[in-house]
Design a protein around this motif. Structure first.
Motif, PDB file in Angstrom:
ATOM      1  N   GLU A 131     -18.175   1.302  -7.129  1.00  0.00           N
ATOM      2  CA  GLU A 131     -18.649  -0.683  -8.365  1.00  0.00           C
ATOM      3  C   GLU A 131     -19.102  -2.088  -7.273  1.00  0.00           C
ATOM      4  O   GLU A 131     -18.391  -2.643  -6.722  1.00  0.00           O
ATOM      5  CB  GLU A 131     -17.547  -1.236  -9.183  1.00  0.00           C
ATOM      6  N   LEU A 132     -20.903  -2.510  -7.730  1.00  0.00           N
ATOM      7  CA  LEU A 132     -20.387  -3.958  -7.357  1.00  0.00           C
ATOM      8  C   LEU A 132     -20.355  -4.994  -7.435  1.00  0.00           C
ATOM      9  O   LEU A 132     -21.087  -4.628  -8.882  1.00  0.00           O
ATOM     10  CB  LEU A 132     -22.038  -3.338  -6.037  1.00  0.00           C
ATOM     11  N   GLU A 133     -20.062  -6.003  -7.942  1.00  0.00           N
ATOM     12  CA  GLU A 133     -20.388  -6.822  -8.159  1.00  0.00           C
ATOM     13  C   GLU A 133     -21.408  -7.991  -8.068  1.00  0.00           C
ATOM     14  O   GLU A 133     -22.154  -8.249  -9.269  1.00  0.00           O
ATOM     15  CB  GLU A 133     -18.931  -7.885  -7.866  1.00  0.00           C
ATOM     16  N   ALA A 134     -22.434  -7.558  -7.590  1.00  0.00           N
ATOM     17  CA  ALA A 134     -23.649  -8.319  -7.122  1.00  0.00           C
ATOM     18  C   ALA A 134     -24.238  -7.723  -5.797  1.00  0.00           C
ATOM     19  O   ALA A 134     -24.117  -7.506  -4.946  1.00  0.00           O
ATOM     20  CB  ALA A 134     -23.691  -9.541  -7.033  1.00  0.00           C
ATOM     21  N   VAL A 135     -26.256  -7.023  -6.306  1.00  0.00           N
ATOM     22  CA  VAL A 135     -27.147  -7.245  -5.589  1.00  0.00           C
ATOM     23  C   VAL A 135     -27.712  -8.250  -4.556  1.00  0.00           C
ATOM     24  O   VAL A 135     -27.880  -8.429  -5.895  1.00  0.00           O
ATOM     25  CB  VAL A 135     -27.138  -5.470  -5.896  1.00  0.00           C
ATOM     26  N   ILE A 136     -28.078  -8.510  -3.234  1.00  0.00           N
ATOM     27  CA  ILE A 136     -28.052 -10.186  -3.704  1.00  0.00           C
ATOM     28  C   ILE A 136     -29.803  -9.664  -2.486  1.00  0.00           C
ATOM     29  O   ILE A 136     -29.264  -8.494  -1.556  1.00  0.00           O
ATOM     30  CB  ILE A 136     -27.642 -10.927  -2.573  1.00  0.00           C
ATOM     31  N   LEU A 137     -30.658  -9.684  -3.163  1.00  0.00           N
ATOM     32  CA  LEU A 137     -31.985  -9.179  -2.363  1.00  0.00           C
ATOM     33  C   LEU A 137     -33.105 -11.100  -1.637  1.00  0.00           C
ATOM     34  O   LEU A 137     -33.222 -12.022  -2.497  1.00  0.00           O
ATOM     35  CB  LEU A 137     -32.459  -8.882  -3.700  1.00  0.00           C
ATOM     36  N   SER A 138     -33.662 -10.452  -0.436  1.00  0.00           N
ATOM     37  CA  SER A 138     -34.002 -11.761  -0.222  1.00  0.00           C
ATOM     38  C   SER A 138     -35.400 -12.026  -0.442  1.00  0.00           C
ATOM     39  O   SER A 138     -36.367 -12.546  -0.926  1.00  0.00           O
ATOM     40  CB  SER A 138     -33.902 -11.596   1.558  1.00  0.00           C
ATOM     41  N   PRO A 155     -26.642   1.287 -12.350  1.00  0.00           N
ATOM     42  CA  PRO A 155     -25.552   2.094 -13.476  1.00  0.00           C
ATOM     43  C   PRO A 155     -23.872   0.985 -12.831  1.00  0.00           C
ATOM     44  O   PRO A 155     -23.042   1.463 -13.614  1.00  0.00           O
ATOM     45  CB  PRO A 155     -25.408   3.195 -13.086  1.00  0.00           C
ATOM     46  N   LYS A 156     -24.262   1.172 -11.618  1.00  0.00           N
ATOM     47  CA  LYS A 156     -22.670   0.335 -10.870  1.00  0.00           C
ATOM     48  C   LYS A 156     -22.497  -0.768 -10.258  1.00  0.00           C
ATOM     49  O   LYS A 156     -21.442  -1.555 -10.012  1.00  0.00           O
ATOM     50  CB  LYS A 156     -22.774   1.565  -9.725  1.00  0.00           C
ATOM     51  N   VAL A 157     -23.408  -1.556 -10.685  1.00  0.00           N
ATOM     52  CA  VAL A 157     -23.785  -3.160 -10.052  1.00  0.00           C
ATOM     53  C   VAL A 157     -23.971  -4.006 -11.802  1.00  0.00           C
ATOM     54  O   VAL A 157     -24.451  -3.975 -12.485  1.00  0.00           O
ATOM     55  CB  VAL A 157     -25.539  -3.473  -9.633  1.00  0.00           C
ATOM     56  N   ARG A 158     -22.833  -4.730 -11.464  1.00  0.00           N
ATOM     57  CA  ARG A 158     -23.120  -5.690 -12.526  1.00  0.00           C
ATOM     58  C   ARG A 158     -23.774  -6.673 -12.381  1.00  0.00           C
ATOM     59  O   ARG A 158     -24.481  -6.817 -13.209  1.00  0.00           O
ATOM     60  CB  ARG A 158     -21.508  -6.066 -12.675  1.00  0.00           C
ATOM     61  N   HIS A 159     -24.605  -7.349 -11.137  1.00  0.00           N
ATOM     62  CA  HIS A 159     -25.236  -8.893 -11.568  1.00  0.00           C
ATOM     63  C   HIS A 159     -26.675  -8.411  -9.940  1.00  0.00           C
ATOM     64  O   HIS A 159     -25.679  -7.335  -8.699  1.00  0.00           O
ATOM     65  CB  HIS A 159     -25.273  -9.824 -11.370  1.00  0.00           C
ATOM     66  N   PHE A 160     -27.788  -8.354 -10.474  1.00  0.00           N
ATOM     67  CA  PHE A 160     -28.507  -8.509  -9.303  1.00  0.00           C
ATOM     68  C   PHE A 160     -29.543  -9.726  -8.896  1.00  0.00           C
ATOM     69  O   PHE A 160     -29.482 -10.748  -9.963  1.00  0.00           O
ATOM     70  CB  PHE A 160     -29.810  -7.572  -9.867  1.00  0.00           C
ATOM     71  N   LEU A 161     -29.378 -10.304  -8.007  1.00  0.00           N
ATOM     72  CA  LEU A 161     -28.964 -11.852  -7.641  1.00  0.00           C
ATOM     73  C   LEU A 161     -30.741 -11.798  -6.856  1.00  0.00           C
ATOM     74  O   LEU A 161     -30.486 -11.150  -5.703  1.00  0.00           O
ATOM     75  CB  LEU A 161     -27.992 -12.671  -6.724  1.00  0.00           C
ATOM     76  N   THR A 162     -31.451 -12.354  -7.579  1.00  0.00           N
ATOM     77  CA  THR A 162     -32.854 -12.689  -6.303  1.00  0.00           C
ATOM     78  C   THR A 162     -33.966 -14.230  -6.298  1.00  0.00           C
ATOM     79  O   THR A 162     -33.552 -14.472  -7.540  1.00  0.00           O
ATOM     80  CB  THR A 162     -33.979 -11.174  -7.387  1.00  0.00           C
TER      81      THR A 162
END
Length: 345
Positions: A131-138, A155-162
């Motif tokens: 499980e991932l707390e966040a995916v950080i996209l540049s 489904p396993k990511v709580r937050h996507f930060l973009t």
């Protein structure tokens, strides 16, 4: 913390530092040199059909990969880092996992049958990630934003930060809007004790011939109780590095673009000399070169980014961290790393 969508970049001049036209297009503060039709065509021709030898590993130069299991990730101590390839880095902070620019597909391309192909398999299967707390996209280029990977991870990511606009692409792909936060330059969010700030970069965006600069690009500052990490995304060298270094007071580790460079596109990608200077501008303690070793995206030998930054770092007494793909790295006290790109297989 609950997710929220941050919107509202101003039209025309932005206090963040870029310019945004009335049609929504983003532009760097520095004026991009015009290539012209024939120069652009010639560059495309060279990249597609006139590649020199050595831009990809040969059979006897396979990129070494240390496989990872989910059990190993879960057992790893806090503040451990794993480089998974290109600009994909897995961080363990606050007992949770944070992933930058995840690309697990075989090609960095809109097509499954054409485009830059991986030199090596990822150190672990996408399905085995915890499980991932966040995916950080540049930004939204194919070697940083992979639709198939995002859909599989969602489904396993709580937050996507973009950055601004990139989050809408995720929502259009079916990612729940409540999971997505879109940040302007210098905006910050705190997620499970980790503060993440979208910071300036000098690049461009787009996933087709018709949507250039319709979304923003960014670097990121990641802060965890006194630990500071800088993730460059893609960028040319510019004075924003000094501004970031001054504002945040230095970094324990910089994850810096070092690869896919060429004298013909200095505005959007740094030469290794500029990568090192950017690290110094940021007041970095240790430098990890990324954006290399996975895809053939330029005209240089695939080993050149490692060899050049290693030589430059020695001259300036900069501590370099170059782990084998998949090897665990203690962010606070990384062990010495070998020049694996030179080692015979």
């Amino acid at each position: 913390m609950g997710a929220s969508v941050v919107v509202g970049a101003s039209a025309s001049a932005s206090s963040a530092g870029y310019r945004r036209d009335a049609d929504g297009k983003f532009h760097n503060a520095a004026v991009e040199p015009k290539q012209g039709f024939w120069k652009t065509l010639g560059l495309f021709w060279d990249v597609m059909f006139r590649k020199p030898a050595g831009t990809m590993p040969t059979t006897g130069q396979a990129v070494p990969v240390q496989p990872i299991t989910q059990a190993q990730l879960l057992a790893a101590p806090d503040r451990t880092l794993f480089r998974l390839g290109h600009s994909t880095v897995l961080l363990k902070l606050q007992g949770r996992f944070w992933l930058t620019d995840p690309v697990f597909s075989e090609r960095a391309s809109p097509f499954s049958f054409a485009g830059p192909k991986r030199f090596h398999a990822p150190p672990m299967a996408l399905s085995d990630l915890p499980e991932l707390e966040a995916v950080i996209l540049s930004h939204d280029h194919y070697d940083h934003l992979d639709e198939a990977t995002v859909k599989a991870l969602a489904p396993k990511v709580r937050h996507f930060l973009t950055p601004l606009g990139v989050g809408q692409r995720l929502i259009d792909w079916g990612v729940p809007a409540e999971k997505v936060q879109q940040l302007d330059w210098w905006q910050a969010t705190t997620v499970s004790g980790v503060t993440l700030t979208a910071t300036p970069a000098q690049h461009f965006s787009g996933r087709s011939l018709w949507d250039r600069n319709s979304t923003l690009w960014a670097s990121w500052v990641i802060e965890d109780a006194g630990l500071r990490i800088f993730f460059s995304g893609d960028t040319g060298y510019f004075d924003g590095f000094k501004a970031i270094g001054e504002r945040f007071g230095g970094f324990d580790l910089t994850l810096m673009e070092t690869g896919a460079y060429d004298a013909r596109w200095p505005y959007v990608h740094m030469q290794p000399e500029q990568t090192l200077q950017a690290h110094l501008d940021l007041r970095g303690r240790r430098l990890m070169p990324i954006h290399n070793g996975t895809f053939d995206l330029a005209m240089h030998r695939w080993q050149d980014p490692f060899e050049r930054i290693q030589a430059l770092a020695r001259l300036r007494s900069v501590e370099l961290v170059t782990p084998i793909m998949g090897a665990p790295v203690d962010i606070h006290q990384p062990a010495a790393t070998d020049a694996w790109w030179q080692a015979p297989v």
